[in-house]
Each structure stands twice: as structure tokens, then as C-alpha cells.
Design a protein around this motif. Structure first.
Motif, PDB file in Angstrom:
ATOM      1  N   LEU A 820     -31.594  18.821  10.757  1.00  0.00           N
ATOM      2  CA  LEU A 820     -32.297  19.262   9.507  1.00  0.00           C
ATOM      3  C   LEU A 820     -32.968  20.853  10.208  1.00  0.00           C
ATOM      4  O   LEU A 820     -33.928  20.256  10.806  1.00  0.00           O
ATOM      5  N   TYR A 821     -33.022  22.270   9.926  1.00  0.00           N
ATOM      6  CA  TYR A 821     -33.811  23.276  10.356  1.00  0.00           C
ATOM      7  C   TYR A 821     -35.020  23.416   9.707  1.00  0.00           C
ATOM      8  O   TYR A 821     -34.822  23.268   8.390  1.00  0.00           O
ATOM      9  N   LEU A 822     -36.512  23.362  10.400  1.00  0.00           N
ATOM     10  CA  LEU A 822     -37.270  23.475   8.844  1.00  0.00           C
ATOM     11  C   LEU A 822     -37.535  24.779   9.610  1.00  0.00           C
ATOM     12  O   LEU A 822     -38.721  24.031  10.272  1.00  0.00           O
ATOM     13  N   HIS A 823     -37.912  25.858   9.132  1.00  0.00           N
ATOM     14  CA  HIS A 823     -37.910  27.059  10.061  1.00  0.00           C
ATOM     15  C   HIS A 823     -39.730  27.825   9.464  1.00  0.00           C
ATOM     16  O   HIS A 823     -40.805  27.591  10.384  1.00  0.00           O
ATOM     17  N   SER A 824     -39.403  27.996   7.796  1.00  0.00           N
ATOM     18  CA  SER A 824     -40.808  28.245   7.983  1.00  0.00           C
ATOM     19  C   SER A 824     -41.182  27.546   6.729  1.00  0.00           C
ATOM     20  O   SER A 824     -40.549  27.233   6.062  1.00  0.00           O
ATOM     21  N   VAL A 825     -42.831  27.602   6.419  1.00  0.00           N
ATOM     22  CA  VAL A 825     -42.855  26.671   5.088  1.00  0.00           C
ATOM     23  C   VAL A 825     -43.654  27.903   4.851  1.00  0.00           C
ATOM     24  O   VAL A 825     -44.704  28.460   4.713  1.00  0.00           O
ATOM     25  N   ASN A 826     -43.044  28.404   3.282  1.00  0.00           N
ATOM     26  CA  ASN A 826     -43.382  29.495   2.556  1.00  0.00           C
ATOM     27  C   ASN A 826     -44.788  28.927   1.731  1.00  0.00           C
ATOM     28  O   ASN A 826     -43.898  27.908   0.840  1.00  0.00           O
ATOM     29  N   PRO A 827     -45.851  28.693   1.266  1.00  0.00           N
ATOM     30  CA  PRO A 827     -46.506  27.862   0.297  1.00  0.00           C
ATOM     31  C   PRO A 827     -45.780  28.003  -0.483  1.00  0.00           C
ATOM     32  O   PRO A 827     -46.164  26.960  -1.659  1.00  0.00           O
ATOM     33  N   SER A 828     -45.310  29.138  -1.322  1.00  0.00           N
ATOM     34  CA  SER A 828     -44.765  29.353  -3.001  1.00  0.00           C
ATOM     35  C   SER A 828     -43.930  29.069  -2.642  1.00  0.00           C
ATOM     36  O   SER A 828     -43.436  28.133  -4.017  1.00  0.00           O
ATOM     37  N   LEU A 837     -44.454  16.012  -0.148  1.00  0.00           N
ATOM     38  CA  LEU A 837     -43.930  17.510  -0.287  1.00  0.00           C
ATOM     39  C   LEU A 837     -42.335  18.133   0.186  1.00  0.00           C
ATOM     40  O   LEU A 837     -41.354  16.992   0.675  1.00  0.00           O
ATOM     41  N   SER A 838     -41.938  18.980  -0.612  1.00  0.00           N
ATOM     42  CA  SER A 838     -40.507  19.412  -1.253  1.00  0.00           C
ATOM     43  C   SER A 838     -40.180  20.445  -0.331  1.00  0.00           C
ATOM     44  O   SER A 838     -40.835  21.135  -0.948  1.00  0.00           O
ATOM     45  N   LEU A 839     -39.972  20.558   0.919  1.00  0.00           N
ATOM     46  CA  LEU A 839     -39.636  22.239   1.687  1.00  0.00           C
ATOM     47  C   LEU A 839     -38.396  22.420   1.844  1.00  0.00           C
ATOM     48  O   LEU A 839     -37.173  21.391   1.965  1.00  0.00           O
ATOM     49  N   LYS A 840     -37.983  23.462   1.492  1.00  0.00           N
ATOM     50  CA  LYS A 840     -36.599  24.983   2.145  1.00  0.00           C
ATOM     51  C   LYS A 840     -36.045  24.681   3.605  1.00  0.00           C
ATOM     52  O   LYS A 840     -36.881  24.606   4.085  1.00  0.00           O
ATOM     53  N   SER A 841     -35.080  24.181   3.584  1.00  0.00           N
ATOM     54  CA  SER A 841     -34.469  23.624   4.925  1.00  0.00           C
ATOM     55  C   SER A 841     -33.009  23.939   5.098  1.00  0.00           C
ATOM     56  O   SER A 841     -32.479  24.072   4.008  1.00  0.00           O
ATOM     57  N   SER A 842     -33.062  23.351   6.123  1.00  0.00           N
ATOM     58  CA  SER A 842     -30.869  23.557   6.198  1.00  0.00           C
ATOM     59  C   SER A 842     -30.943  23.219   7.404  1.00  0.00           C
ATOM     60  O   SER A 842     -31.155  23.091   8.409  1.00  0.00           O
TER      61      SER A 842
END
Ligand code: TPP
Length: 923
Positions: A820-828, A837-842
Motif C-alpha cells: 500500500l503506497y502513501l505518496h503525499s499527505v495532503n492535510p485537507s 488518522l485516515s490517509l488516502k493511499s493506493s
């Protein structure tokens, strides 16, 4: 008799100016004489009564085996019944007695119907014909254990018997595995052809086996047997003996046939069928006692009534009634003349005569088998009248197929025989006439088998020693490939087959080291095809090199009528031949491939048969194919053309036979070089015996041309190959090809390459690789990196073989993962739930595309745990251009692009949930 018939035919032929047929006749005559001198036994010196006593004992032992199998102390509630077939054993017991006690020579082969195997085991037990896995003779105590272990699973190495004849059985020497009826007798037929082929090619085999096959009368309705019959007749396989155990019953009951419509009994029909197909047919209805009775004054009327006045159905009803008074009455009603004759016999006498069926008369059977040997160019078909369950209370009853005698019946039998039910596997007393007979027989049969096994194993060792000295090349150095910018895999098959055929020829010029190596084994490579040799690029192997005999002269040559644009299809019996031609009989060709592919196992001659067949029609020979694989036969099936790539042929032809069966590796190469590597590796593994459980190859080839240059061009664009030479690149890729798949396009290391964001993996197989490449190019224009992985073998990469290794090549070789890749964390975009914390990833999603059933490649996603869309054949097809048809099935590059974008979007909707403390700690 047959020779004379044939001679007459040849003489009558108005065109037979050629002397060759006469030469052949002379040869046949000498051989016939030799065989009748060498092999026949005088039946006058044999004690058939004694053999009947031995058979009774053997039959009782078979019953005890089945009884013990069904009365195991450890039987658990709900366990399915074990079963066994006492009545079928009874019906074949004298057929087997004639073979085991008189006819069988060490080199002979046996293909017997499955459910009489306990009878075989009992005879082999008495003949000391059980062996340990290493081939040594089994000691008495272990033989007894084996007899107690029918249908038992061996947990601690104790000897056991499978339900039906199996290679693992202690008495399996030259038995064909059985289970699926209608197949083993055909394999026996083609092993016989293998011997003829070996002899005509100069191999030294000092054996002349007879092939005995026993089948049921209902089994004889199997299409596989009908399909093979003309082949045995035409190919003059005189050492083949098919025996129909004609008990007029099958599993469901008495066979009730319309004899009026058939113009006689089924036995008559079978005999006519045999004669029409070039066999000698023999109907054995009456035993010796009946024959003697027929000789008495008035006896001919009894024969007439038995032969002409009773249908099989009526006969069977009388047998089942066991009511001799009724039998007398019915026979008398058929002929007033007969009544007087019957009066001369009391009930006991009449009963003996009535129940004296030919198939239970060992002497008559031996005579027929002996006669078969006097016809070395004509197979024999014997229809032997028998009684299913003979000797049991349920004899002849319609539903007796799986009937078991009660324990009391067994005890009664043992009392009559003077044996012990508690201790059933005792041999005859030492010094008894039975034991003396058996001990003499053992000297011929069992000692002979020891010698034969030794001879074969020395031949095997010698060959393997030589093969291990060969430096097997990794390809065939097909130079034409360099001049063929667009080539297809079927073309490459033809090139390889033609080259091996050329090298098999003793006088061929050996120009390179590659030639020299392959020349050492090329003669073992045999091609075959069911009337699709020329349309599968195999013509060079056929042209004037078909193996066989036509029994007439080459009229095409004589009349100047040769089609010079087509292969010369006149067969010959010489060494130069390497192709076996079949009619449209896929089952026959498949069985022949299986039998030739077992030749090393049986004789030490390592034939490697390769058959071409339109892939769609493999299913015609599916049962035969399965049998070959179950049997660990070494052969290649070239399924070509295959799938919807055969668009021009339309809807029906366009479905692939996708199956996974143990002991076979399925391949579907794209570039010609891949096929070279695959075949070279299979051949090497076959000749060096490194192909355990991978003995067979099913290779899908197509007629769609592929731009060959693209292979190296694409590979060399990969960052990992930047500083490597072509040869070095190919070395790496060859390894991957042989493990089931390789990366043809790999953008790893490219600028802006971001897995989990703009990367998708495309998996493509065979003729669809170019579509995947086009799609990858189109996706790149949209900023998406689509790697292209070529699947060369779905079995190795994703099937059973991969499963056994936890998909190692997919995961570690090709590096496919569910990371699972997490590229950048966009605070918004970060959602918080308390401290979580739930972060968009793929992850990197997968799209696969292939010409076949979805199940072939659709598990990649689930193996690594990512989204996966499988583009595959999900409906029947149509005629059209390849491109039209790819579009119809959504396999074209645009469909791939569309689904890749969709899958990427779906993959991007994953969420990565992490505790805030972890992120804080990272800072
Ligand atoms: C291809 C195949 N179909 C079905 C079976 C199941 N089966 C085993 S024996 C048998 C009946 C055989 O009858 P027949 O050939 O007349 O021999 P018999 O048992 O009467 O000696 C059947 C249907 C099988 N083993 N193989």
C-alpha cells in the motif's frame, strides 16, 4: 489363412505390377512360421482341470480381498461404502486364468477392465508376482499384507492396492492403469504400434509382446474403441488381442437390446464390426462340454436352438433363473425334436451343459489365444460368452454389478474348497499338484519378468548416462528467425520440428555445435497429428516421411500425379520416417502420444511424441489426455491454432481448452524465441529425466504474426538492462520465461514513476501481448506507467505449480506485491477519528488480458491482494478479422486502456489508517 486371403487380394489387384506387396507377403509368411514355432504351446499337455481348481482358489481369494476391504475394523460412521466387484471378477476369471496360467509371457502387456483387478491380484499372488517399489520381489508376509489392503491408503509404507489397476500396485508390471473404461485397450493398441515403429527404426528390442485386453460388453460401446478399431486393422497389429467379456449385463442391469433391428445379437454385431475393420473376429459361445454334446446324435439340434432360437435377453433370463426344469421346458418348446435329445440327460447333466459357456472354458480360450499368434498381421477380437457372478448366488441377476456375497456364502465356499475364511491367503500345500504347476509357471513368468526388468533398467541407465553427457542447447538456433521480421508461434513450431527431423536422419550435415547436440537425440522425436499435420506447419516432417504401410504400390508416382505443392503422404516402413498420420481421430492420436510417451518407462527407448491438434479439438480427446497425464506419459501437445485468434474460422473453433491437470505444464508463448526455449527445455528435461510431475507440455501456438523485433527492443528500454548486452538480457529473460512469466515493459527507475499513483501492471498472454504493448503506449501518453508482464505459462506463474511454491516467481521474481503506497499527505484530505488518522493511499492495480477463459489469469489480484480486472473470453465468438474479434471480446488495446484507467481510479479509493503517535514518532 489370412496370408492366403491377402495374397489373393493382391493378385486380383489389376495394378499390382510392383513387386513390393509380394516381398511383404514372403516376409509375413516367414514371420508367421517363426512365431507359431516359437510361441505356441501344445494344449494337449496341459491339465485344464487343475487350472480350474487354481482359478476357483484365486477367485475365492479375490472375494476375500473385497470382503476384507469392506469390513475394516476402523470404519467410521458415514464413510462411503468401499465396494468391489465380485460378479465382474467371476465373469472374467477364466479369461484371466488362460492368460495368467498359460499364455502370459514376461514381455506381454495387459489392459484389463478396472473392476476385475482383485482377480488379477489373486493370480499374481499365487504366481509370486508382487514387487516392492524398488522392483525386488515381495516376501510372502508382505504379499499377504497387500492382499488385505485392497483400496487402502498406505500411511506407513505397508503395501496396498488401489481400487483399479495402478502403476503403484505391487503387481503392475506391464499393466495399463484402469478406471475409465474404453481407454486402456486403445493405449495397448498404440504401444503395439510403438513396438512396430521401434523395430522398423532399428532399435534392438528382443521382445515380441502380445497385448491382451479384456473389456466388458457394454464398455465395447465406447466411441474410443470404435474410433481405434480401423487403425489397428490397417496398421496390421497382429499382436493385439481384444477380449470382450460377453456377460450381457452392465452396471444398470441386463442389457436389453433390439436384436431384430441389429440383425442378430450384439456379439454378432461386434464380430461383424471386427471383420469390417480388418480384425479376425471369433465368437466363443460354447465350451468344450457343449461342443462334445453337439457331436452326439441329435446334438446338432441343441446347437441350432442355442445359436438361433434364443435372444441374449431370453438366454440371460434362463441363466438368472437357475431353474433347470424351466430351462429344459423352454428349450423343448423351441424344438420338439430337441425334447427327445434332452431326455437323455438328467437335470445335473443338462445343467452342466447349459451353463458351459465358452468364456469359462480355459482350454477353448487357450486355443483361441494360440491361434491369434498364428496371424501376426491381423489383430484378434474375441467375444467370449460368460456369466456375471458365476459361482455366486446372485449369478446372472440383473442388478448384481456391485452385489457382495454375505459372509455365510464365503464360509460355505471356503468349506467346499478346504480353505480357511480366517486365514484366507494361504498358498497351495507344498507338494500338491497345484503348487507344482504354479512353481513351474513361476519359473517362466516371474523369473522371466526379473530378467526383463533387469534388461530394461540397464538400457535405461545406459541411455541416461549418455544423455547426461550431452550439453543440451537452450534453443534450436533457428536461423530463419533472423530473416522473419513477423513470425508466429505455429511457424516456429514447424521450424523446430523440421530441424529435429532433419537431424534425426543419420546422413544429415551437422553444421554447428547446436546441430551436433540435438542430433544425438533427434531420432526419438516423433510427430503425429489427426489430419491437421499440414495445416499446423508440420509438412516438412511429413513429406515422404510418414510411417506406415499401404499394402499397395504408389499409384501417384506411377501415374505422374504427385501434387508437388503438398507433402507426399505415401507412408513407408523405413528408418527415415518420423511422423505418424491419423485420420480425424483426435482420441486415437492422443492415445498414441500417451503410449509412445511411456516407451522409455516400458522399454528404455525415450520417444518424445509431439502431436499437433487444433486447440479447440483437444476436448475431443480430453479423457485420453487426462489418462496420459495420470499415467505420467512424456509428450507434447501443440494446440494450434488456438482461441479467438482463429477469428477467420469463426465461432465454433474459437474457444480454448483451458484445463489444469497434474503432470502437465501449459504454455502460451508470444514471441518465437520463447517457444524455442520452452521446447528445448522440455526436451532436455525429458531426455535427462528431470521432468518429474512435469512430463507433459501443452503448448498453445497461434497463426497471428508478431513483430519479433519488439521483443528485444522493449526489453532493452528497461533501466535494469541499460548496461547489458543482448545476450546477457536474453539470458535473464529466458530464466523468467521458463518460470512462467517475464517483464517486457518495466518503467521502474523512470522519472516520475510512482507506484500507488500512476502505475498499473498489465499481464498479457500469447497473441494479446501486442495489444497490451499498444495499450501501455497509449497510457503513457496519459501520464500512466503501464508495465507489461508476459505470462508464458499460466500453470507455472499462477496455477498449481505456483501454488506449491507460494507464487514465488510472481511475488519475488516479478516483484508483484500488494504494498500500500502513501505518496503525499495532503492535510485537507486527512480524516481524523480521535487519535486515528485516515490517509488516502493506493496499491498498484492489475489488468490482465488473454485469449481464454477468465479463470486462467484472474487470480493475480487475490494472490497479492490488489484490485484486478481480467479481460478474457466470456461469450462465444464470431468470424471476422482478428482486430474485429479482439474488439468484440474487449481484448483490444482501447479496451485495455479503458479498464486500466477505471482500475486505477478504483485502487485510489483505499484508505490507510494510522495512529497519530506513529507519524509523530517518525518526525
Ligand atoms: C468411461 C466410464 N464410464 C462409466 C464407468 C462406470 N462403470 C464401471 S463398470 C461399468 C459397467 C461395465 O459394464 P460392462 O462393460 O458390460 O462390464 P461388466 O461389468 O458387465 O463386466 C460402468 C458403467 C467407468 N468406469 N468408465
Amino acid at each position: 489363412m489370412v496370408l492366403k486371403e491377402r495374397e489373393k487380394k493382391v493378385k486380383r489387384n489389376p495394378f499390382s505390377r510392383n513387386r513390393e506387396p509380394y516381398k511383404l507377403l514372403a516376409l509375413m509368411r516367414t514371420e508367421a512360421k517363426k512365431i507359431s514355432k516359437e510361441k505356441t504351446v501344445s494344449t494337449r499337455s496341459l491339465n485344464f482341470e487343475l487350472m480350474h481348481r487354481i482359478t476357483d482358489r484365486a477367485y475365492w481369494m479375490a472375494l476375500e480381498m473385497i470382503h476384507l476391504a469392506n469390513h475394516r475394523p476402523q470404519k467410521e460412521k458415514g464413510e462411503p461404502k468401499v465396494g468391489g466387484h465380485p460378479t465382474a471378477c467371476a465373469s472374467s476369471k477364466h479369461l484371466l486364468a488362460a492368460i495368467h496360467l498359460v499364455m502370459r509371457n514376461p514381455e506381454d502387456y495387459m489392459a484389463f477392465k478396472p473392476h476385475i483387478s482383485p482377480m488379477d491380484h489373486a493370480f499374481n499372488f499365487l504366481l509370486h508376482n508382487f514387487r516392492e517399489a524398488d522392483g525386488s520381489r515381495m516376501e510372502l508376509e508382505r504379499r499377504k499384507i497387500a492382499m488385505r489392503n485392497l483400496r487402502h491408503y498406505s500411511k506407513t509404507g505397508e503395501p496396498v492396492f488401489q481400487s483399479y489397476h495402478a502403476e503403484a500396485d505391487p503387481d503392475s508390471h506391464r499393466y495399463y492403469p484402469s478406471g475409465s473404461v474404453g481407454i486402456p485397450p486403445v493405449n495397448a493398441l498404440y504401444t503395439s504400434l510403438g513396438y512396430a515403429f521401434a523395430k522398423d527404426h532399428g532399435y534392438e528390442l528382443n521382445e515380441k509382446p502380445t497385448f491382451y485386453c479384456i473389456m466388458g460388453d457394454s464398455e465395447f460401446r465406447e466411441g474410443s474403441l470404435m474410433e481405434a478399431m480401423p487403425d489397428a486393422g490397417e496398421r496390421q497389429l497382429g499382436n493385439l488381442v481384444w477380449i470382450v467379456d460377453y456377460n450381457r449385463q452392465n452396471l444398470d442391469g441386463t442389457r436389453v437390446l433390439n436384436e431384430e433391428a441389429l440383425g442378430g445379437s450384439d456379439a454378432d454385431r461386434i464380430c461383424r464390426l471386427g471383420e469390417a475393420n480388418g480384425w479376425r473376429s471369433v465368437k466363443l459361445k460354447h465350451g468344450k462340454l457343449r461342443e462334445k454334446t453337439f457331436q452326439k446324435p441329435g446334438g446338432e439340434e441343441l446347437k441350432r436352438v442355442l445359436d438361433n432360437e434364443l435372444t441374449d435377453f431370453e438366454l440371460q433370463a434362463l441363466v438368472a433363473s437357475k431353474n433347470i426344469k424351466l430351462i429344459r421346458e423352454v428349450l423343448g418348446k423351441k424344438s420338439a425334436k430337441l425334447q427327445t435329445f434332452l431326455k437323455k440327460m438328467d437335470d445335473a447333466e443338462l445343467s452342466k451343459v447349459f451353463f458351459n459357456f465358452g468364456g469359462h472354458d480355459i482350454e477353448s480360450l487357450v486355443e483361441i489365444f494360440e491361434e491369434a499368434k498364428r496371424h501376426p498381421h491381423r489383430p484378434t477380437l474375441l467375444v467370449a460368452y460368460t456369466i456375471k457372478g458365476l459361482g455366486l448366488k446372485c449369478a446372472g441377476l440383473s442388478g448384481n454389478h456391485s452385489a457382495m456375497p454375505e459372509e455365510e456364502e464365503l464360509i460355505e465356499m471356503s468349506q467346499a474348497l478346504g480353505t480357511s475364511h480366517e486365514n484366507p491367503f494361504e498358498e497351495f500345500e507344498s507338494g500338491s499338484p497345484e503348487e507344482k504347476f504354479l512353481s513351474e509357471r513361476r519359473k517362466v513368468l516371474t523369473d522371466g519378468i526379473d530378467r526383463l526388468r533387469k534388461e530394461v533398467s540397464e538400457r535405461k541407465e545406459k541411455f541416461l548416462g549418455e544423455a547426461n553427457e550431452i550439453e543440451f542447447p537452450t534453443d534450436f538456433d533457428i536461423t530463419a528467425l533472423k530473416f522473419s521480421p513477423i513470425a508466429h508461434t505455429q511457424w516456429m513450431w514447424g521450424q523446430i520440428a523440421a530441424k529435429l527431423d532433419r537431424l534425426a536422419h543419420e546422413n544429415s550435415k551437422l553444421e554447428t555445435e547446436n546441430d551436433k547436440s540435438w542430433a544425438k537425440v533427434a531420432k526419438y522425436f516423433v510427430t503425429m497429428a489427426p489430419d491437421v499435420g499440414s495445416s499446423t506447419n508440420t509438412s516438412p516432417n511429413m513429406n515422404g516421411k510418414l510411417y506406415g504401410d499401404i499394402g499397395q504400390e504408389d499409384f501417384e508416382a506411377e501415374y505422374g500425379a504427385k501434387d508437388t505443392k503438398a507433402p507426399d503422404v505415401i507412408p513407408h516402413l523405413n528408418k527415415r520416417t518420423g511422423h505418424i498420420r491419423f485420420e480425424i481421430a483426435e482420441g486415437n492420436c492422443m492415445s498414441a502420444a500417451g503410449s509412445f510417451g511411456k516407451f522409455f518407462y516400458f522399454t528404455g527407448i525415450p520417444f518424445f511424441p509431439s502431436m499437433t491438434i487444433y486447440d479447440f479439438f483437444i476436448k475431443r480427446a480430453h479423457d485420453q489426455f487426462y489418462y496420459n497425464l495420470y499415467w505420467h506419459s512424456h509428450f507434447a501437445t501443440i494446440g494450434t491454432p488456438s482461441g479467438v485468434t482463429l477469428a477467420a474460422e469463426g465461432a465454433q473453433h474459437s474457444w480454448k481448452s483451458d484445463f489444469q491437470i497434474p503432470n502437465c505444464v501449459t504454455w502460451e508463448p508470444c514471441f518465437a524465441k520463447e517457444l524455442e526455449w520452452i521446447l528445448a527445455s522440455h526436451l532436455k528435461n525429458h531426455f535427462t529425466h528431470q521432468d518429474e510431475n512435469k512430463e507433459s507440455a501443452l503448448i498453445r501456438c497461434v497463426t497471428k504474426g508478431i513483430v519479433q523485433k519488439e521483443f528485444l527492443d522493449r526489453l532493452k528500454k528497461q533501466k535494469r538492462f541499460e548496461n547489458l548486452s543482448d545476450t546477457e538480457v536474453l539470458l535473464v529473460i529466458r530464466e523468467d520465461v521458463l518460470k512462467g512469466g517475464y517483464a517486457l515493459v518495466d518503467y521502474q527507475g523512470f522519472e516520475d514513476y510512482r507506484p500507488g499513483d500512476n502505475v498499473v501492471h498489465l499481464f498479457a498472454m500469447g497473441a494479446l501481448v501486442p495489444e497490451a504493448l499498444r495499450a501501455s503506449d497509449k497510457l503513457l501518453e496519459k501520464g500512466i506507467y503501464a508495465n507489461v508482464f508476459v505470462v508464458t505459462s499460466p500453470d507455472l506463474l499462477l496455477g498449481n505449480f505456483a501454488y506449491q511454491e507460494d507464487y514465488d516467481h510472481l511475488k519475488n521474481g516479478l516483484g508483484i506485491s500488494g504494498n500500500l503506497y502513501l505518496h503525499s499527505v495532503n492535510p485537507s484530505e486527512v480524516k481524523t477519528r480521535g487519535e486515528w488518522l485516515s490517509l488516502k493511499s493506493s496499491r498498484v492495480p492489475i489488468v490482465s488480458v488473454h485469449d481464454g477463459e477468465p479463470g486462467l489469469l484472474d487470480n493475480i489480484g487475490s494472490v497479492v491482494g490488489v484490485k484486478h480486472h481480467s479481460l478474457a473470453i466470456r461469450k462465444t465468438s464470431k468470424s471476422g478479422t482478428t482486430w474485429d474479434i479482439f474488439e468484440l471480446h474487449h481484448l483490444d488495446s482501447d479496451s485495455i486502456v479503458e479498464i486500466a484507467e477505471k482500475t486505477l481510479k478504483e485502487a485510489a479509493e483505499e484508505e490507510f489508517v494510522v495512529h497519530s503517535s506513529i507519524l509523530n514518532n517518525l518526525n
